[in-house]
Write a protein that holds these residues in place. Structure first.
Motif, mmCIF file in Angstrom:
data_model
loop_
_atom_site.group_PDB
_atom_site.id
_atom_site.type_symbol
_atom_site.label_atom_id
_atom_site.label_comp_id
_atom_site.label_asym_id
_atom_site.label_seq_id
_atom_site.Cartn_x
_atom_site.Cartn_y
_atom_site.Cartn_z
ATOM 1 N N ILE A 118 4.319 -0.992 3.903
ATOM 2 C CA ILE A 118 3.771 0.007 3.626
ATOM 3 C C ILE A 118 4.382 1.493 3.365
ATOM 4 O O ILE A 118 5.293 1.608 4.105
ATOM 5 C CB ILE A 118 2.702 0.447 4.817
ATOM 6 C CG1 ILE A 118 1.519 -0.659 5.020
ATOM 7 C CG2 ILE A 118 1.805 1.882 4.496
ATOM 8 C CD1 ILE A 118 0.669 -0.527 6.395
ATOM 9 N N TYR A 164 -10.207 3.427 0.319
ATOM 10 C CA TYR A 164 -10.895 3.757 1.578
ATOM 11 C C TYR A 164 -12.307 4.108 1.722
ATOM 12 O O TYR A 164 -12.897 3.789 2.792
ATOM 13 C CB TYR A 164 -9.765 5.093 2.204
ATOM 14 C CG TYR A 164 -10.266 5.785 3.497
ATOM 15 C CD1 TYR A 164 -9.701 5.044 4.794
ATOM 16 C CD2 TYR A 164 -11.168 6.700 3.748
ATOM 17 C CE1 TYR A 164 -9.961 5.709 6.097
ATOM 18 C CE2 TYR A 164 -11.691 7.306 4.800
ATOM 19 C CZ TYR A 164 -10.863 6.600 6.372
ATOM 20 O OH TYR A 164 -11.325 7.192 7.198
ATOM 21 N N PRO A 185 -1.022 5.677 2.397
ATOM 22 C CA PRO A 185 -2.332 5.670 2.743
ATOM 23 C C PRO A 185 -2.796 6.909 3.529
ATOM 24 O O PRO A 185 -4.155 7.176 3.889
ATOM 25 C CB PRO A 185 -2.533 4.418 3.522
ATOM 26 C CG PRO A 185 -1.151 4.232 3.961
ATOM 27 C CD PRO A 185 -0.143 4.623 2.886
ATOM 28 N N GLU A 232 -10.599 1.858 6.540
ATOM 29 C CA GLU A 232 -9.375 1.902 6.838
ATOM 30 C C GLU A 232 -8.691 0.485 6.696
ATOM 31 O O GLU A 232 -7.520 0.044 6.769
ATOM 32 C CB GLU A 232 -8.773 2.588 8.333
ATOM 33 C CG GLU A 232 -9.260 1.856 9.381
ATOM 34 C CD GLU A 232 -9.114 3.026 10.587
ATOM 35 O OE1 GLU A 232 -9.063 2.276 11.748
ATOM 36 O OE2 GLU A 232 -8.781 4.064 10.453
ATOM 37 N N ILE A 238 -6.100 -1.417 4.160
ATOM 38 C CA ILE A 238 -4.663 -1.561 4.393
ATOM 39 C C ILE A 238 -4.402 -2.879 4.731
ATOM 40 O O ILE A 238 -3.556 -3.664 4.214
ATOM 41 C CB ILE A 238 -4.120 -0.498 5.248
ATOM 42 C CG1 ILE A 238 -4.545 0.828 4.739
ATOM 43 C CG2 ILE A 238 -2.792 -0.690 5.498
ATOM 44 C CD1 ILE A 238 -4.166 1.932 5.708
ATOM 45 N N VAL A 257 0.897 -1.185 -0.100
ATOM 46 C CA VAL A 257 0.136 -0.140 -0.158
ATOM 47 C C VAL A 257 0.808 1.278 -0.095
ATOM 48 O O VAL A 257 1.900 1.257 0.859
ATOM 49 C CB VAL A 257 -0.832 0.179 1.389
ATOM 50 C CG1 VAL A 257 -1.887 1.228 1.257
ATOM 51 C CG2 VAL A 257 -1.853 -1.265 1.099
#
Length: 175
Positions: free
Chosen positions: A165, A139, A125, A144, A147, A122
């Protein structure tokens, strides 16, 4: 060990230079969703450019980092062109987003399993705030949890891959 690398787009000369100066490359644009998608169609891939970069890097003894599997920085929309219309037409929008994300992650990571060992799953984010941006397609429809979902799907696709991430925090001011 510690690896220091650079992002390489498509040049063999760039890979040769990186091999002299660094220990790894990030295979960025060549494996991003819109770059490997054939005509913006979901599930239709062209891995040729990514394969050339990954194979050349591995031939030079470099580690390869894949960047990125899930990213939606509006207005760029780093996903297949037809994803928004598929989601809009779906009766169950979260399932449509999750299914497209799953199919994409599994297709790309399965294709590169054993060659790309590290992935930015990801990307960015937190742009737009600590809980994500309401402009982010993932999203907006999954919350959330998208993720964690993406990380779980990536682990399913390649349990041996190192998962990350990637966050720039460029617009983060705390919440």
């Amino acid at each position: 060990g510690v690896h220091i690398g650079a992002d390489v787009y498509k040049s063999r000369e760039a890979i040769d230079w990186v091999a002299r100066e660094f220990t790894s490359i990030t295979c960025g644009p060549a494996v991003k969703w819109p770059m490997i998608q054939k005509d913006g169609k979901l599930g239709e891939y062209d891995f040729a450019l990514g394969d050339r970069i990954v194979d050349a890097a591995l031939d030079e003894g470099l580690r390869v980092r894949g960047h990125t599997l899930v990213w939606d920085t509006n207005p760029l929309g780093f996903y297949a062109d037809e994803l928004p219309s598929l989601v809009e037409a779906a009766a169950d929008k979260p399932s449509a987003v999750r299914g497209a994300m799953r199919d994409h992650i599994h297709a790309v990571m399965s294709h590169y399993a054993g060659r790309i060992h590290t992935w930015d799953v990801v990307n960015e984010p937190m742009i737009g705030g600590a809980r994500g941006s309401s402009d982010n397609l993932f999203y907006r429809h999954l919350g959330e949890d998208y993720i964690a979902d993406a990380l779980r799907l990536a682990h399913e696709a390649d349990p041996d891959a190192e998962l990350h991430i990637n966050e720039a925090f460029g617009n983060y001011h705390g919440e």
